[in-house]
Design a protein around this motif. Structure first.
Motif, short mmCIF file in Angstrom:
data_model
loop_
_atom_site.label_atom_id
_atom_site.label_comp_id
_atom_site.label_asym_id
_atom_site.label_seq_id
_atom_site.Cartn_x
_atom_site.Cartn_y
_atom_site.Cartn_z
N GLU A 42 53.08 -7.18 -46.82
CA GLU A 42 53.91 -7.67 -47.74
C GLU A 42 53.16 -8.19 -49.54
O GLU A 42 53.82 -8.23 -50.13
CB GLU A 42 53.94 -9.11 -46.89
N ASP A 43 52.14 -8.26 -48.98
CA ASP A 43 51.07 -8.80 -49.99
C ASP A 43 51.48 -7.22 -50.84
O ASP A 43 51.48 -7.35 -52.23
CB ASP A 43 49.63 -8.90 -50.37
N ARG A 44 50.99 -6.40 -50.62
CA ARG A 44 51.37 -4.45 -51.20
C ARG A 44 52.51 -4.79 -52.22
O ARG A 44 53.20 -5.28 -53.22
CB ARG A 44 50.81 -3.86 -51.00
N ILE A 45 53.60 -5.42 -51.10
CA ILE A 45 55.05 -4.92 -52.22
C ILE A 45 55.50 -6.44 -52.44
O ILE A 45 55.98 -5.79 -53.18
CB ILE A 45 55.60 -4.86 -50.82
N GLY A 46 54.87 -7.31 -52.36
CA GLY A 46 55.73 -8.46 -52.83
C GLY A 46 56.35 -9.54 -52.83
O GLY A 46 56.80 -10.25 -53.31
N ALA A 47 56.85 -9.16 -51.28
CA ALA A 47 57.94 -10.17 -50.78
C ALA A 47 57.58 -10.28 -49.53
O ALA A 47 57.20 -9.59 -48.65
CB ALA A 47 59.29 -8.96 -50.74
N ARG A 48 58.20 -11.33 -48.84
CA ARG A 48 58.49 -11.24 -47.72
C ARG A 48 59.60 -10.39 -46.56
O ARG A 48 60.49 -10.07 -47.01
CB ARG A 48 58.20 -12.67 -46.82
N LEU A 49 58.49 -9.66 -45.37
CA LEU A 49 59.28 -8.70 -44.67
C LEU A 49 59.76 -9.37 -43.43
O LEU A 49 60.75 -8.90 -43.13
CB LEU A 49 58.22 -7.23 -44.33
N PHE A 50 59.49 -10.03 -43.03
CA PHE A 50 60.43 -10.39 -41.33
C PHE A 50 60.01 -12.03 -41.77
O PHE A 50 59.40 -12.75 -42.62
CB PHE A 50 58.89 -10.42 -40.51
N GLU A 51 60.70 -13.13 -41.03
CA GLU A 51 60.88 -13.99 -41.00
C GLU A 51 60.25 -14.66 -39.59
O GLU A 51 60.56 -14.46 -38.22
CB GLU A 51 62.53 -14.97 -41.34
N ARG A 52 59.17 -15.14 -39.20
CA ARG A 52 58.71 -15.81 -37.81
C ARG A 52 58.44 -17.16 -37.75
O ARG A 52 58.16 -18.24 -38.73
CB ARG A 52 57.52 -15.10 -37.48
N SER A 53 58.82 -18.21 -36.25
CA SER A 53 58.65 -18.60 -36.09
C SER A 53 57.79 -18.82 -34.53
O SER A 53 57.76 -18.05 -34.25
CB SER A 53 59.91 -19.58 -36.50
N SER A 54 58.18 -20.14 -34.21
CA SER A 54 56.98 -19.95 -32.84
C SER A 54 58.29 -19.75 -31.67
O SER A 54 57.68 -19.39 -30.47
CB SER A 54 56.64 -21.69 -32.88
N ARG A 55 59.08 -19.44 -31.97
CA ARG A 55 60.41 -18.88 -31.21
C ARG A 55 60.61 -18.11 -31.41
O ARG A 55 61.49 -17.38 -30.79
CB ARG A 55 61.83 -20.32 -31.38
N ARG A 56 60.78 -17.32 -32.39
CA ARG A 56 61.96 -15.89 -33.33
C ARG A 56 61.12 -15.12 -34.42
O ARG A 56 59.81 -16.11 -35.11
CB ARG A 56 63.03 -16.94 -33.83
N VAL A 57 61.81 -13.89 -34.51
CA VAL A 57 60.91 -13.27 -35.18
C VAL A 57 62.06 -12.16 -35.82
O VAL A 57 62.81 -11.65 -35.27
CB VAL A 57 59.46 -12.00 -35.29
N ARG A 58 62.36 -11.80 -37.41
CA ARG A 58 63.82 -11.39 -37.83
C ARG A 58 62.80 -10.64 -38.48
O ARG A 58 62.24 -11.46 -39.98
CB ARG A 58 64.57 -12.51 -37.59
N LEU A 59 63.11 -9.42 -39.41
CA LEU A 59 63.66 -9.28 -40.25
C LEU A 59 64.31 -9.51 -41.56
O LEU A 59 65.71 -10.05 -40.80
CB LEU A 59 64.30 -7.70 -40.32
N THR A 60 63.48 -10.14 -42.94
CA THR A 60 64.31 -10.31 -44.12
C THR A 60 64.93 -9.71 -44.43
O THR A 60 65.18 -8.12 -43.85
CB THR A 60 63.49 -10.56 -45.00
N PRO A 61 66.25 -10.07 -45.31
CA PRO A 61 67.40 -9.07 -46.04
C PRO A 61 65.86 -7.70 -46.87
O PRO A 61 66.72 -6.98 -46.56
CB PRO A 61 67.96 -9.76 -46.88
N GLN A 62 64.81 -8.61 -47.34
CA GLN A 62 64.48 -7.50 -47.99
C GLN A 62 63.67 -5.92 -47.02
O GLN A 62 63.30 -4.92 -47.08
CB GLN A 62 63.47 -8.09 -48.85
#
Length: 297
Positions: A42-62
């Protein structure tokens, strides 16, 4: 800065599993290392690729867009590496893989993928009776089998879910439900179900021939059968009904049997199972092929 292969591998596997623990297990690493690799990417790309919480992981639009662009190239690259490894290891020989009923599209795709990656190896499909889907594996007659969950025997290991389909009800074209667009799960109490013969475990038989509806209404029992052809013959004669996965229905159409969608039931899930502790190099290669057919979460 250039992207490392391990970072892309972590990204693709996490996009399939959507779970850090399972991703770490597949990559034979720690959850902390998975988080580190993802953070680096994500640092190399410069964008978040996943949304993650204690209950769920999912891809961001990016992340969704990046996955669509990366997956074909990643699959091609890993395929080339797999084939090179197979040639180096000499992966060859014959696997006997069991199935019940019909080895439909998803399962045939898996076998085809395995053969393409390992041209010196062979996966022969062996039909098993509906009444004994685990016995041939347990007795060592075959190396592994495509089976419908649940698998309750602790001596068997299972791979990922490789096919998941809605359940449909098979009825005679003379049955009262035959011209219906669908039926509700509670209406199964108004049907007589074909009894699947043993030694198939009762919890496994319950999926296709339930004894009660989700609401607890008892379902009448009908004649018994040990093979799917016997089942279809009984259904065609209007002696009973049975639940099937939708893909099976699509491959086994006949003019005297109708298949109806059923609302209110969980999907049928197919996995690969094999004897615990008896994984050969050839079998591990086939299990790896099954992971490439994994059903998205």
């Amino acid at each position: 800065m250039s992207v490392e292969f391990r970072e892309l591998e972590c990204f693709v596997v996490l996009s399939e599993e959507l779970h850090f623990t399972r991703t770490a297990a597949r990559l034979y690493t720690s959850q902390a290392r998975v988080s580190q690799l993802l953070r680096q990417l994500e640092d190399r790309i410069g964008a978040r690729l996943f949304e993650r919480s204690s209950r769920r992981v999912r891809l961001t639009p990016q992340g969704e867009l990046f996955l669509a662009e990366v997956r074909p190239a990643f699959t091609t690259l890993t395929g080339a590496v797999d084939r090179a490894k197979a040639r180096a290891r000499g992966i060859e020989g014959v696997l006997r893989i069991g199935f019940v009923g019909t080895p439909y599209g998803t399962l045939l795709d898996l076998v085809g993928d395995f053969r393409a990656r390992h041209p010196q190896a062979r996966a022969d499909l062996v039909e098993m009776p509906l009444s004994d889907p685990f016995g041939p594996v347990l007795r060592g007659e075959i190396d592994a089998a495509f089976v419908t969950l649940p698998v309750g025997d602790p001596t068997l290991r299972t791979g990922p879910v490789i096919a998941a389909d809605p359940l449909v009800l098979g009825v005679s074209t003379r049955h009262a439900f035959a011209r219906r667009a669908h039926v509700d799960a509670e209406e199964l109490a108004d049907c007589v179900f074909v009894e699947i013969a043993g030694p198939a475990p009762a919890p496994w038989r319950e999926l296709q021939s339930p004894t009660v509806t989700p609401g607890g209404r008892p379902i009448p029992r009908g004649p018994g059968a040990g093979t799917l052809q016997e089942v279809l013959s009984l259904i065609a004669g209007d002696h009973g009904v049975l639940l099937f996965c939708a893909q099976f229905a699509g491959y086994n159409g006949r003019p005297d049997v109708a298949f109806l969608p059923v609302t209110g039931l969980t999907e049928s899930a197919v996995t690969l199972t094999w004897r615990r502790g008896e994984e050969t190099t050839l079998l591990r290669a086939f299990v790896a092929a099954s992971r490439r057919q994994i059903v998205p979460a």
